[in-house]
Scaffold this active site. Structure first.
Site, short mmCIF file in Angstrom:
data_model
loop_
_atom_site.label_atom_id
_atom_site.label_comp_id
_atom_site.label_asym_id
_atom_site.label_seq_id
_atom_site.Cartn_x
_atom_site.Cartn_y
_atom_site.Cartn_z
N HIS A 298 -46.04 -25.91 96.23
CA HIS A 298 -45.02 -26.54 96.92
C HIS A 298 -44.94 -27.70 96.33
CE1 HIS A 298 -46.14 -22.96 99.63
NE2 HIS A 298 -44.58 -22.80 99.93
N ASP A 321 -41.41 -20.41 105.82
CA ASP A 321 -42.56 -20.93 105.77
C ASP A 321 -42.80 -22.59 106.65
OD1 ASP A 321 -43.20 -22.54 103.54
OD2 ASP A 321 -42.55 -20.43 102.81
N ASP A 376 -24.47 -16.12 105.16
CA ASP A 376 -26.17 -15.67 104.23
C ASP A 376 -26.30 -17.58 103.23
OD1 ASP A 376 -23.99 -15.82 101.93
OD2 ASP A 376 -23.74 -14.10 102.37
N ASP A 399 -36.39 -22.92 97.57
CA ASP A 399 -37.63 -22.01 97.44
C ASP A 399 -36.80 -21.11 97.11
OD1 ASP A 399 -39.96 -21.14 97.46
OD2 ASP A 399 -40.43 -22.87 99.78
#
Length: 564
Positions: A298, A321, A376, A399
């Protein structure tokens, strides 16, 4: 003989008038067609989730099923003299095979290591049984009232196509969101068995002997009871299958539609250092985060883009996340972060699970963060590009799951990166996770080529530890290129997401005045392995490594010509 041979209409003794009886047969055609299409869509959806590449899975299922329907129609010719008994047997078997297909496919994936053979086998079996329906139904409807073949075929196919429409709409809007894939398939089988049983055991009960009638009743009843009992074991079956797939240490599993987010290991992100299992986060069966890998991935995605210029407004694509978001929020000059993420299950876990919150430092609680997860990612980005403040993002970070034909190819297309370029401010940068560069070099360099085809200037860089990660840093063509070689000339202000206090962290190759502050931030957000962010020197080496292995001559990927 069990059934009477083909007879004149008056020989068919029905418990209702002929017109109503004919309507009931057409209603059964409607229901059976809806169930058949649900089985078909269920196989495609589950195979796409388990295997990936939905284009291939849909092609396999559709082609095999259409072929098998032709075979089933030919085989059903031998049953026309016993049409009632044959139709009841076909529907009972179809309900059992189709209703249990999703569970069997998942079991094959979990315990046998693959689902392709099972996918072909179930597509073949279900297709043959669906194909056998129409000749038998044609015979039964002609028993009620003789009509020309063209008119009978028109009536049957009209009911069949309308039923397929209803089944196709029920699957994504009713069965999948409210019941899930496994329970939805089992309940569809119950409906299928009921439709076949009503037609034969009540409407055409005089066409079969009492002994056969009781045999069919027992068979249909057993199928219905078996399918209903299966719905009660779905939860325990899914837990056992997850244990088989993820190693028997599943702590949390959340499903949103066809997507599944799973957490395994200890809830303490640091516990792995003392022998516990690392916290691992999976989305749709793919590992997204491991506490044992630290923040290398990351930080290496975020920091090169953030340290090359202004970064007041940041757009984050994916990253449910929260770990990439944690990295962004370390920068004191960040004023707004917009997160576009369609996976609601993963977002909920990142916001509520103590382990993930420990890793991401409660990043979603920061007042600078705005999350959008309706629709989406492509449509979300299109709306942003059309907004009044389009072209105002200093940094865009991608990401997203690695590119594949299944459902992410559009997010690595020329058209998508064109929207990204429109969202960038003058001098803005975009960083993209482009998949494993060594493991899938053609995919990685296709992403880089596609970025260039959208008018962006690119600088690829590749990591080998802790895993094979490939990134591309890019900027708009009318601004200075992303200077990997100059990355060491900047210092960048960092802040902890929890406190908002800014600190300066040096970016030199050696330890600088900010190294201690950077370490404090790292400890505050859960820590990890000793592999931290890339230093400027390592970043330049990662860029040279990528250029050394460059593949040339690759065409860009577009919506109409996906190249992944």
């Amino acid at each position: 003989m069990i059934d009477r041979p083909l007879a004149t209409p008056q020989d068919a003794r029905l418990p209702v008038p002929a017109g109503l009886g004919r309507g009931l047969v057409l209603a059964s055609v409607f229901v059976c067609a809806a169930c058949g299409l649900v089985y078909e869509l269920e196989l495609v959806a589950l195979a796409s989730y388990l295997v990936g590449d939905s284009v291939t899975q849909a092609s396999v299922v559709l082609s095999v099923m259409v072929f098998a329907m032709g075979v089933g129609s030919l085989l059903a010719k031998r049953l026309r003299c016993r049409a009632a008994t044959g139709f009841a047997a076909v529907e009972a078997l179809l309900a059992l095979v189709g209703g249990g297909s999703a569970m069997a496919l998942y079991a094959s994936f979990a315990w046998l290591g693959g689902a392709r053979v099972a996918l072909v086998g179930f597509s073949l079996a279900i297709g043959m049984l669906i194909g056998a329906e129409m000749p038998l139904l044609m015979t039964l409807i002609q028993r009620i009232r003789k009509q020309d073949a063209g008119g009978a075929v028109a009536d049957l196919f009209a009911a069949d196509y309308v039923g397929a429409l209803v089944g196709g709409l029920m699957f994504p809007f009713l069965l999948l969101p409210f019941f899930g894939q496994l329970t939805g398939a089992l309940l569809t089988g119950v409906v299928n068995a009921g439709a076949g049983g009503v037609v034969v055991l009540w409407l055409f009960r005089h066409d079969v002997t009492v002994r056969v009638r009781w045999g069919l009743l027992a068979t249909n009843g057993a199928v219905v009871l078996l399918l209903l009992a299966g719905t009660g074991f779905v939860a325990s079956f899914e837990r056992a299958a997850r244990d088989a797939v993820y190693g028997g240490h599943v702590r949390v599993a959340v499903r949103s539609g066809a997507q599944e987010a799973v957490l395994t290991g200890d809830r303490d992100p640091r516990a792995w250092r003392h022998g516990a299992r690392p916290l691992r986060f999976y989305v749709d069966g793919r590992l997204r985060v491991s506490s044992a890998e630290g923040e290398r991935y990351h930080a290496s995605l975020v920091r090169p883009a953030m340290t090359s210029g202004a970064h007041r407004r940041v757009l984050l694509l994916g990253g449910a996340d929260g770990l990439a978001l944690r990295e962004v929020l370390r920068y004191a000059r960040v004023r707004e972060v917009t997160v576009l993420e369609r996976d609601g299950a993963a977002l909920r876990l990142a916001r509520t699970d103590p382990g993930l919150r420990g890793l991401n430092g409660d990043a979603y609680e920061d007042p600078r963060v705005r999350v959008e997860h309706s629709g989406d990612t492509f449509e979300q980005l299109r709306r942003l590009a059309r907004a009044s403040d389009a072209g105002a993002y200093d940094v865009v970070l991608s990401d997203l799951p690695v590119p594949s034909v299944q459902d992410t190819a559009e997010l690595y297309s020329q058209e998508f990166y064109g929207l990204v370029a429109r969202a960038l401010a003058p001098g803005g940068r975009v960083a993209v996770h482009a998949g494993p560069a060594a493991g899938e070099p053609r995919t990685y360099w296709t992403v880089e080529t596609t970025l260039r085809s959208a008018g962006l200037r690119t600088s690829p860089y590749v990591l080998r530890r802790p895993r094979d990660f490939g990134f591309v840093l890019a900027s708009r063509g009318d601004s200075p290129g992303p200077p990997l070689t100059a990355a060491g000339t900047h210092t960048y202000p960092l802040t902890t997401p929890a406190t908002g206090r800014g600190v300066e962290a040096g970016t030199g190759a050696g330890p600088g005045p900010g190294a201690g502050a950077d370490e404090r931030v790292r400890k505050d957000t859960g820590g990890g392995s000793r592999l931290g962010a890339l230093t400027p020197r390592q970043l330049r080496f990662a860029g040279r490594r990528a250029e050394r292995d460059r593949l040339t001559g690759l065409p860009p990927s577009t919506l109409t010509r996906p190249r992944y």
